[in-house]
Design an enzyme around this catalytic site. Structure first.
Site, PDB file in Angstrom:
ATOM      1  N   ARG A 171       1.012  -1.162   0.057  1.00  0.00           N
ATOM      2  CA  ARG A 171      -0.037  -0.001  -0.036  1.00  0.00           C
ATOM      3  C   ARG A 171       0.883   1.191   0.052  1.00  0.00           C
ATOM      4  NH1 ARG A 171      -5.371   0.101   1.933  1.00  0.00           N
ATOM      5  NH2 ARG A 171      -4.884   1.987   3.025  1.00  0.00           N
ATOM      6  N   ARG A 175      10.130   5.791  -2.462  1.00  0.00           N
ATOM      7  CA  ARG A 175      10.384   6.781  -3.430  1.00  0.00           C
ATOM      8  C   ARG A 175      11.918   7.289  -3.219  1.00  0.00           C
ATOM      9  NH1 ARG A 175       5.632   9.845  -2.309  1.00  0.00           N
ATOM     10  NH2 ARG A 175       3.869   8.843  -3.575  1.00  0.00           N
ATOM     11  N   ARG A 247      -9.544  -5.933  13.576  1.00  0.00           N
ATOM     12  CA  ARG A 247      -8.855  -5.134  14.474  1.00  0.00           C
ATOM     13  C   ARG A 247     -10.002  -3.888  14.636  1.00  0.00           C
ATOM     14  NH1 ARG A 247      -4.956  -6.848  17.246  1.00  0.00           N
ATOM     15  NH2 ARG A 247      -3.919  -4.928  17.324  1.00  0.00           N
ATOM     16  N   ARG A 277      -0.719   6.321  15.681  1.00  0.00           N
ATOM     17  CA  ARG A 277      -0.455   7.586  15.231  1.00  0.00           C
ATOM     18  C   ARG A 277      -1.551   8.704  16.286  1.00  0.00           C
ATOM     19  NH1 ARG A 277      -3.587   6.070   9.376  1.00  0.00           N
ATOM     20  NH2 ARG A 277      -5.282   5.181  10.277  1.00  0.00           N
ATOM     21  N   GLU A 298      -4.299   7.096  18.464  1.00  0.00           N
ATOM     22  CA  GLU A 298      -5.035   6.085  17.949  1.00  0.00           C
ATOM     23  C   GLU A 298      -4.441   4.746  18.473  1.00  0.00           C
ATOM     24  OE1 GLU A 298      -5.977   6.573  13.848  1.00  0.00           O
ATOM     25  OE2 GLU A 298      -5.959   4.433  13.452  1.00  0.00           O
ATOM     26  N   TYR A 346      -9.593  -5.288   2.718  1.00  0.00           N
ATOM     27  CA  TYR A 346      -8.923  -4.006   3.352  1.00  0.00           C
ATOM     28  C   TYR A 346      -9.315  -2.964   2.061  1.00  0.00           C
ATOM     29  CZ  TYR A 346      -5.052  -1.365   5.490  1.00  0.00           C
ATOM     30  OH  TYR A 346      -4.326  -0.157   5.856  1.00  0.00           O
ATOM     31  N   ASP A 348      -9.973   0.843   0.355  1.00  0.00           N
ATOM     32  CA  ASP A 348      -9.960   2.205   0.503  1.00  0.00           C
ATOM     33  C   ASP A 348     -11.457   2.919  -0.178  1.00  0.00           C
ATOM     34  OD1 ASP A 348      -7.443   2.333   1.713  1.00  0.00           O
ATOM     35  OD2 ASP A 348      -6.209   2.595  -0.098  1.00  0.00           O
TER      36      ASP A 348
HETATM   37  N1  UDP Z   1       2.959   0.899   8.348  1.00  0.00           N
HETATM   38  C1  UDP Z   1       4.037   0.802   9.130  1.00  0.00           C
HETATM   39  N2  UDP Z   1       4.423   1.973   9.399  1.00  0.00           N
HETATM   40  C2  UDP Z   1       3.934   3.282   9.202  1.00  0.00           C
HETATM   41  C3  UDP Z   1       2.794   3.459   8.428  1.00  0.00           C
HETATM   42  C4  UDP Z   1       2.174   2.203   7.922  1.00  0.00           C
HETATM   43  O1  UDP Z   1       4.443  -0.140   9.539  1.00  0.00           O
HETATM   44  O2  UDP Z   1       4.338   4.263   9.670  1.00  0.00           O
HETATM   45  C5  UDP Z   1       2.253  -0.418   8.012  1.00  0.00           C
HETATM   46  C6  UDP Z   1       1.242  -0.989   8.735  1.00  0.00           C
HETATM   47  O3  UDP Z   1       1.438  -2.109   8.631  1.00  0.00           O
HETATM   48  C7  UDP Z   1      -0.024  -0.376   8.102  1.00  0.00           C
HETATM   49  C8  UDP Z   1       0.341  -0.610   6.786  1.00  0.00           C
HETATM   50  O4  UDP Z   1       1.706  -0.291   6.756  1.00  0.00           O
HETATM   51  O5  UDP Z   1      -0.922  -1.141   8.474  1.00  0.00           O
HETATM   52  C9  UDP Z   1      -0.606   0.271   5.663  1.00  0.00           C
HETATM   53  O6  UDP Z   1      -0.674   1.592   6.047  1.00  0.00           O
HETATM   54  P1  UDP Z   1      -1.537   2.628   5.793  1.00  0.00           P
HETATM   55  O7  UDP Z   1      -1.080   4.198   5.975  1.00  0.00           O
HETATM   56  O8  UDP Z   1      -2.035   2.428   4.428  1.00  0.00           O
HETATM   57  O9  UDP Z   1      -2.818   2.176   7.031  1.00  0.00           O
HETATM   58  P2  UDP Z   1      -4.274   2.928   7.214  1.00  0.00           P
HETATM   59  O10 UDP Z   1      -4.045   4.531   7.183  1.00  0.00           O
HETATM   60  O11 UDP Z   1      -5.112   2.334   6.050  1.00  0.00           O
HETATM   61  O12 UDP Z   1      -4.468   2.520   8.298  1.00  0.00           O
END
Ligand code: UDP
Length: 368
Positions: A171, A175, A247, A277, A298, A346, A348
């Protein structure tokens, strides 16, 4: 025809609208007291800030039809998601980009140098990564994996990164330039009046009735010519094949003055920080002016019976319980399962809308 819908989130709203426009009678039942499912937005009572009540939702897509669709019902204003991460006592830019790499390793690489450096770190013996960990070791190498992904992922999923699929890490872009847009999509924005207003407008049609605070129970299916069900797949079948794993999230509210965090989303990647986060919601509406601020920490944990499911948990090893439910769902002619919970994917928001448009179109073309 009279079509029943379980849930008033994006899936059922979009499908319901298509059926209503085709002249059918649409009855939507929503167990919560609001529409829009987990993308629900509301003004925070104390600060007036527009809050994403179930966590941050940023609209982004490459799908022109989906972008046109959401813009038909709500004005989207420019917004680019630029996430920051606190890891090992420092703040970095996400997704991993040239700035992250240069800061993390104390280098001044140009793109080609960074690419060569990361390739040296990466485990080239992994040719077909299956797990999250293999994907990380193959593409970002052990140091960046340990700093940004391992701890966060264990907190988020409650599992080892060896147990969850590579698709979850896919996901996120990696870069070798300074582009720090979290997404790779052509279109991105925030709804000026919130997602709930957008969904209310999708549902605003003479042929649509929405009943809040009332679930559509599996026993009610026979009252309709067809039902679209966006609740949890295992719940529909009374968990007869066992429970599917989800979850859930807990949010801890904090009020502040001015700009408390400096960005909308700050990830906390270290495992010993219990939250994943912090979101400061006023940054999602940069066109508004608020002196007061509200932030939410969160926390992710296993979803129990009374909790709201957010994320389906997929395993590299596969899931026979899920296979059993998918087969049972397939065998039901008068019910179609839709959305993140109904299809246990999962998804979006844009993918949800695309799937909903396709489902409605296919169904109406065949039978409508
Ligand atoms: N992830 C991570 N560190 C980060 C951000 C994301 O390990 O700082 C991993 C984590 O397993 C997460 C996945 O990447 O569930 C997908 O991240 P995304 O930001 O797409 O999650 P969402 O916003 O859908 O919760």
């Amino acid at each position: 025809m009279h079509i029943g819908f379980a849930g008033a989130g994006l899936s059922c709203a979009v499908i319901g609208r298509a059926f209503a426009e085709a002249g059918h009678t649409v009855s939507i039942f929503e167990q919560r007291d609001h529409v829009a499912g987990n993308c629900h937005t509301e003004r925070d009572g104390a600060t007036g800030v527009m809050v994403h009540a179930y966590g941050p939702h940023i609209f982004h897509t490459n799908d022109t039809e989906v972008w046109d669709y959401v813009n038909r019902f709500e004005r989207f204003l420019p917004y680019t998601n630029r996430v920051k991460a606190t890891a090992q006592g420092r703040v970095y830019s996400l997704p991993i980009n040239l700035l992250t790499i240069n800061q993390f390793f104390g280098k001044t690489f140009i793109p080609a140098e960074a690419r060569a450096f990361i390739e040296e770190q990466a485990d080239q013996s992994i040719t077909d990564p299956q797990s999250f960990e293999e994907q990380a070791l193959r593409f970002v190498g052990p140091d960046l994996y340990a700093a940004f992904f391992r701890g966060y992922t264990r907190k988020q999923w409650g599992l080892e990164p060896t147990e969850i699929p590579a698709s979850i890490l896919k996901r996120l872009p990696l870069r070798f330039n300074y582009n720090d847009d979290y997404f790779d999509h052509r279109f991105q924005g925030m709804p000026e009046g919130g997602y709930t207003q957008m969904v209310e407008r999708i549902l605003d049609h003479d042929n649509i009735t929405v009943t809040l605070g009332t679930p559509l129970a599996p026993d009610d299916v026979s009252k309709f010519d067809h039902v679209f069900y966006s609740g949890p797949l295992d719940g529909f079948f009374g968990e007869e094949h066992g429970k599917l794993r989800y979850r859930t999230l807990d949010f801890e509210r904090m009020e502040a003055q001015g700009d408390a965090q400096g960005c909308a989303v700050m990830n906390y990647c270290d495992e010993d920080t219990p939250w994943t986060r912090i979101t400061e919601h006023k940054h999602f509406s940069p066109w508004e002016d608020h002196e007061d601020s509200v932030l939410f920490r969160e926390y992710s944990r296993a979803c129990e019976a009374e909790d709201i499911p957010y994320y389906p948990v997929h395993l590299v090893a596969g899931d026979r319980t899920l296979d059993a439910y998918r087969a049972a769902a397939e065998a039901l002619e008068n019910v179609t399962f839709v959305g993140r919970l109904g299809t246990y994917r999962y998804m979006d928001m844009d993918v949800t809308i695309r799937a909903a448009l396709d489902t409605a179109r296919g169904w109406l073309a065949a039978r409508g």
